[in-house]
Design a protein around this motif. Structure first.
Motif, PDB file in Angstrom:
ATOM      1  N   MET A   1       0.853  -1.171   0.000  1.00 50.39           N
ATOM      2  CA  MET A   1       0.000   0.000   0.000  1.00 50.39           C
ATOM      3  C   MET A   1       0.897   1.231   0.000  1.00 50.39           C
ATOM      4  N   ASP A   2       0.575   2.148  -0.908  1.00 47.66           N
ATOM      5  CA  ASP A   2       1.354   3.384  -0.947  1.00 47.66           C
ATOM      6  C   ASP A   2       0.637   4.477  -0.149  1.00 47.66           C
ATOM      7  N   ARG A   3       1.270   5.635  -0.101  1.00 46.39           N
ATOM      8  CA  ARG A   3       0.743   6.742   0.712  1.00 46.39           C
ATOM      9  C   ARG A   3      -0.663   7.144   0.285  1.00 46.39           C
ATOM     10  N   GLN A   4      -0.899   7.252  -1.024  1.00 40.34           N
ATOM     11  CA  GLN A   4      -2.216   7.672  -1.518  1.00 40.34           C
ATOM     12  C   GLN A   4      -3.290   6.643  -1.152  1.00 40.34           C
ATOM     13  N   GLN A   5      -2.986   5.375  -1.341  1.00 42.48           N
ATOM     14  CA  GLN A   5      -3.947   4.329  -0.996  1.00 42.48           C
ATOM     15  C   GLN A   5      -4.252   4.329   0.495  1.00 42.48           C
ATOM     16  N   ALA A   6      -3.217   4.523   1.305  1.00 40.35           N
ATOM     17  CA  ALA A   6      -3.406   4.559   2.757  1.00 40.35           C
ATOM     18  C   ALA A   6      -4.230   5.772   3.169  1.00 40.35           C
ATOM     19  N   THR A   7      -4.003   6.900   2.503  1.00 39.88           N
ATOM     20  CA  THR A   7      -4.776   8.112   2.796  1.00 39.88           C
ATOM     21  C   THR A   7      -6.241   7.901   2.440  1.00 39.88           C
ATOM     22  N   GLU A   8      -6.500   7.290   1.292  1.00 39.90           N
ATOM     23  CA  GLU A   8      -7.870   7.004   0.879  1.00 39.90           C
ATOM     24  C   GLU A   8      -8.551   6.049   1.861  1.00 39.90           C
ATOM     25  N   ALA A  35      -1.532   3.891   9.718  1.00 38.76           N
ATOM     26  CA  ALA A  35      -0.888   3.387   8.496  1.00 38.76           C
ATOM     27  C   ALA A  35      -0.607   4.538   7.536  1.00 38.76           C
ATOM     28  N   ALA A  36      -1.586   5.433   7.362  1.00 36.60           N
ATOM     29  CA  ALA A  36      -1.395   6.570   6.464  1.00 36.60           C
ATOM     30  C   ALA A  36      -0.319   7.512   6.993  1.00 36.60           C
ATOM     31  N   LEU A  37      -0.369   7.794   8.284  1.00 34.74           N
ATOM     32  CA  LEU A  37       0.624   8.698   8.874  1.00 34.74           C
ATOM     33  C   LEU A  37       2.025   8.097   8.803  1.00 34.74           C
ATOM     34  N   ASP A  38       2.135   6.795   9.003  1.00 33.20           N
ATOM     35  CA  ASP A  38       3.440   6.129   8.914  1.00 33.20           C
ATOM     36  C   ASP A  38       4.032   6.212   7.510  1.00 33.20           C
ATOM     37  N   LEU A  39       3.161   6.294   6.505  1.00 34.16           N
ATOM     38  CA  LEU A  39       3.631   6.389   5.125  1.00 34.16           C
ATOM     39  C   LEU A  39       3.848   7.830   4.678  1.00 34.16           C
ATOM     40  N   GLY A  40       3.704   8.776   5.602  1.00 40.98           N
ATOM     41  CA  GLY A  40       4.037  10.161   5.298  1.00 40.98           C
ATOM     42  C   GLY A  40       2.846  11.078   5.072  1.00 40.98           C
ATOM     43  N   ALA A  41       1.638  10.565   5.166  1.00 41.29           N
ATOM     44  CA  ALA A  41       0.466  11.427   5.015  1.00 41.29           C
ATOM     45  C   ALA A  41       0.350  12.318   6.252  1.00 41.29           C
TER      46      ALA A  41
END
Length: 56
Positions: A1-8, A35-41
């Motif tokens: 899962m990338d940042r955009q997917q995690a944000t969504e 998960a989203a925050l960990d990926l930089g969101a």
């Protein structure tokens, strides 16, 4: 899962949770947000995605 997917996914989880009505397990929301925050969101990214999803 990338940042955009995690944000969504995080935005979707927050919307589905239903605020004070608590229609879903709050841990689901927390896990998705983390998960989203960990990926930089940022919280702002998630908020913007929530607005986009609500307007769609």
């Amino acid at each position: 899962m990338d940042r955009q997917q995690a944000t969504e996914a995080a935005a979707r989880a927050v919307i589905e949770h239903g605020g004070p009505e608590c229609r879903t397990d709050p841990r689901t929301v927390t896990d998705a947000m983390n998960a989203a925050l960990d990926l930089g969101a940022t919280h702002g990214d998630i908020e913007a995605e929530m607005k986009r999803q609500r307007g769609a």
